[in-house]
Scaffold this motif. Structure first.
Motif, PDB file in Angstrom:
ATOM      1  N   UNK A  33      -7.421  28.291 -10.720  1.00 33.29           N
ATOM      2  CA  UNK A  33      -8.404  29.008 -10.179  1.00 33.29           C
ATOM      3  C   UNK A  33      -9.530  28.691  -9.346  1.00 33.29           C
ATOM      4  N   UNK A  34      -9.420  27.793  -9.014  1.00 32.10           N
ATOM      5  CA  UNK A  34      -9.928  27.427  -8.060  1.00 32.10           C
ATOM      6  C   UNK A  34      -9.309  27.941  -6.337  1.00 32.10           C
ATOM      7  N   UNK A  35      -8.555  28.349  -6.676  1.00 30.87           N
ATOM      8  CA  UNK A  35      -7.863  29.187  -5.859  1.00 30.87           C
ATOM      9  C   UNK A  35      -8.400  30.586  -5.735  1.00 30.87           C
ATOM     10  N   UNK A  36      -8.174  30.766  -6.396  1.00 34.74           N
ATOM     11  CA  UNK A  36      -8.438  32.450  -6.490  1.00 34.74           C
ATOM     12  C   UNK A  36      -9.807  32.580  -6.438  1.00 34.74           C
ATOM     13  N   UNK A  37     -10.344  32.092  -6.682  1.00 33.25           N
ATOM     14  CA  UNK A  37     -12.259  32.473  -6.112  1.00 33.25           C
ATOM     15  C   UNK A  37     -12.170  32.215  -4.301  1.00 33.25           C
ATOM     16  N   UNK A  38     -11.590  32.024  -4.160  1.00 30.96           N
ATOM     17  CA  UNK A  38     -11.485  31.160  -2.419  1.00 30.96           C
ATOM     18  C   UNK A  38     -11.523  32.799  -2.042  1.00 30.96           C
ATOM     19  N   UNK A  39     -12.523  32.940  -1.105  1.00 28.22           N
ATOM     20  CA  UNK A  39     -12.559  34.711   0.166  1.00 28.22           C
ATOM     21  C   UNK A  39     -10.948  34.720   0.351  1.00 28.22           C
ATOM     22  N   UNK A  40     -10.504  36.225   0.797  1.00 33.78           N
ATOM     23  CA  UNK A  40      -9.562  36.418   1.459  1.00 33.78           C
ATOM     24  C   UNK A  40      -9.725  36.373   2.805  1.00 33.78           C
ATOM     25  N   UNK A  41     -11.217  36.139   3.502  1.00 29.25           N
ATOM     26  CA  UNK A  41     -11.222  36.233   4.689  1.00 29.25           C
ATOM     27  C   UNK A  41     -12.465  35.573   5.043  1.00 29.25           C
ATOM     28  N   UNK A  42     -12.706  34.787   6.231  1.00 29.45           N
ATOM     29  CA  UNK A  42     -13.293  34.256   6.459  1.00 29.45           C
ATOM     30  C   UNK A  42     -14.510  34.516   7.731  1.00 29.45           C
ATOM     31  N   UNK A  43     -16.043  34.371   7.836  1.00 29.27           N
ATOM     32  CA  UNK A  43     -16.335  34.537   9.537  1.00 29.27           C
ATOM     33  C   UNK A  43     -15.710  33.697  10.162  1.00 29.27           C
ATOM     34  N   UNK A 102     -13.742  17.412  -1.681  1.00 30.87           N
ATOM     35  CA  UNK A 102     -13.769  17.707  -2.750  1.00 30.87           C
ATOM     36  C   UNK A 102     -12.019  16.748  -2.666  1.00 30.87           C
ATOM     37  N   UNK A 103     -11.335  16.251  -4.080  1.00 33.26           N
ATOM     38  CA  UNK A 103      -9.849  16.206  -3.726  1.00 33.26           C
ATOM     39  C   UNK A 103      -9.085  17.146  -4.223  1.00 33.26           C
ATOM     40  N   UNK A 104      -8.281  17.793  -3.149  1.00 32.63           N
ATOM     41  CA  UNK A 104      -6.894  19.238  -3.110  1.00 32.63           C
ATOM     42  C   UNK A 104      -8.629  19.795  -3.849  1.00 32.63           C
ATOM     43  N   UNK A 105      -8.248  20.614  -4.963  1.00 38.86           N
ATOM     44  CA  UNK A 105      -8.595  21.422  -6.311  1.00 38.86           C
ATOM     45  C   UNK A 105      -9.929  20.986  -6.576  1.00 38.86           C
ATOM     46  N   UNK A 106      -9.796  19.465  -6.881  1.00 34.41           N
ATOM     47  CA  UNK A 106     -10.498  18.913  -7.412  1.00 34.41           C
ATOM     48  C   UNK A 106     -10.872  19.117  -8.804  1.00 34.41           C
ATOM     49  N   UNK A 107     -11.678  18.590  -9.765  1.00 35.61           N
ATOM     50  CA  UNK A 107     -12.369  17.922  -9.809  1.00 35.61           C
ATOM     51  C   UNK A 107     -12.665  16.422  -9.265  1.00 35.61           C
ATOM     52  N   UNK A 108     -12.271  15.664  -8.747  1.00 41.23           N
ATOM     53  CA  UNK A 108     -12.069  14.806  -7.820  1.00 41.23           C
ATOM     54  C   UNK A 108     -12.607  14.743  -6.858  1.00 41.23           C
ATOM     55  N   UNK A 109     -13.670  13.662  -6.296  1.00 41.49           N
ATOM     56  CA  UNK A 109     -14.708  13.670  -5.040  1.00 41.49           C
ATOM     57  C   UNK A 109     -13.855  12.399  -4.546  1.00 41.49           C
ATOM     58  N   UNK A 110     -13.497  12.442  -2.990  1.00 38.81           N
ATOM     59  CA  UNK A 110     -13.128  10.995  -2.469  1.00 38.81           C
ATOM     60  C   UNK A 110     -14.286  11.035  -1.804  1.00 38.81           C
ATOM     61  N   UNK A 111     -14.348   9.934  -1.094  1.00 39.53           N
ATOM     62  CA  UNK A 111     -14.879   9.124  -0.362  1.00 39.53           C
ATOM     63  C   UNK A 111     -14.998   8.660   0.531  1.00 39.53           C
TER      64      UNK A 111
END
Ligand code: HSE
Length: 297
Positions: free
Chosen positions: A175-185, A248-257
């Motif tokens: 799901x976290x990949x599917x929500x990314x846009x196909x194009x970027x500015x 975000x670590x990978x596709x999340x939900x873990x956050x890395x600092x």
């Protein structure tokens, strides 16, 4: 002569590091899975430990089972899990990477590490539906890796403090990949290339400040952070507590600092506090960029 039994330690991994989407990954010193592989007359999977009840033991649907089947080896695989499931810490990649590497040792197959990454990635894809090698590659090589055009470049930065905070939130990679846009500015592409290039230099110099500053990514972080309740507050608290950068670590939900080694505890507390104020339970791993898969028995 090959071996009949191996016990290995396979690390958790963190992919992307911000702008290096599907390209960068690091191995973490903790957490890790312990996997035992024993020659047998058929492929069998036993899973123990964290989240074991949610992981398929049918070899056709298990990342490690698929790898054994690709290599045509009948082994009993016992996975003692410590890496949290669906966390963005490479929990499905670790068994695939570990078993590919171990079978190469046990049967003296003579495969290169790059070939093993390709096989492990196929295993992960068959079982989890997602094709990317930025978790399996660092699990095999250790350190910081760049995965690009079937090539892996790796290096081992030293004394980089990492805090990985895993909130009790479910995020599916698919799901976290599917929500990314196909194009970027083009401006966003340029920004991300700049940060990715700086990240490589930061890793080469073990420069915590440069690594941290390079962790920001355009588009990806903004979209995916919407899946992580409390993201902005947790990030602010980590930065206020001294983190050099947060993502975000990978596709999340873990956050890395990323931070100095001696600041990990303070930053872990601040990040957990941020989740707690957002009414989300969390756990923290205070770790560093670490080794790849290793034999321990
Ligand atoms: N590069 C992958 C992604 C990693 O961000 O979708 C998934 O853990």
């Amino acid at each position: 002569m090959g071996k009949d039994y191996l016990k290995i330690r396979v690390p958790a991994t963190s992919a992307n590091l911000g702008a290096g989407f599907d390209v960068f990954g690091i191995a973490l010193e903790i957490p890790f899975d312990i996997i035992e592989i024993e020659k047998s007359d058929r492929i069998g999977i036993i899973i123990r430990g964290r989240g074991s009840e949610h992981i398929p033991t049918d070899p056709r649907n298990n990342t490690a089972g698929v790898v054994a089947s690709i290599l045509g080896k009948t082994v009993k695989i016992t996975i003692n899990r410590n890496i949290p499931l669906s966390s963005g810490l490479g929990s499905s990649a670790a068994p695939a990477a570990g078993v590919a590497w171990a079978l190469n040792e046990m049967y003296e197959l003579g495969l290169s590490e790059e070939e093993l990454v390709g096989i492990a990635a196929r295993g992960e894809q068959a079982a989890s539906g997602v094709a990317h090698a930025d978790n399996v590659a660092p699990a095999i090589y250790g350190g910081f890796v760049i995965v690009h055009k079937d090539k892996i470049i790796s290096l081992m930065p030293e004394n980089i403090g990492i805090v990985a905070v895993h909130p009790d939130i479910i995020v599916s990679t698919r799901a976290a990949r599917a929500m990314l846009p196909g194009k970027m500015h083009i401006d966003d592409v340029s920004f991300n290339i700049g940060n990715a290039a700086s990240m490589v230099v930061g890793m080469m110099k073990s420069d915590i400040k440069l690594i941290g500053e390079s962790m920001e990514s355009r588009v990806i972080e903004r979209i995916r952070s919407g899946l992580i309740k409390g993201y902005s507050l947790v990030k602010k608290k980590a930065l206020d507590a001294g983190a050099a950068g947060v993502t975000i670590s990978g596709s999340g939900p873990t956050m890395i600092a990323v931070c100095r080694m001696d600041e990990r505890e303070k930053i872990a507390k601040a990040m957990m506090q941020g989740f707690s104020e957002s009414h989300v339970r969390s756990e923290a791993f205070m770790t560093t960029i670490g080794r790849g898969v290793e034999i321990i028995g």
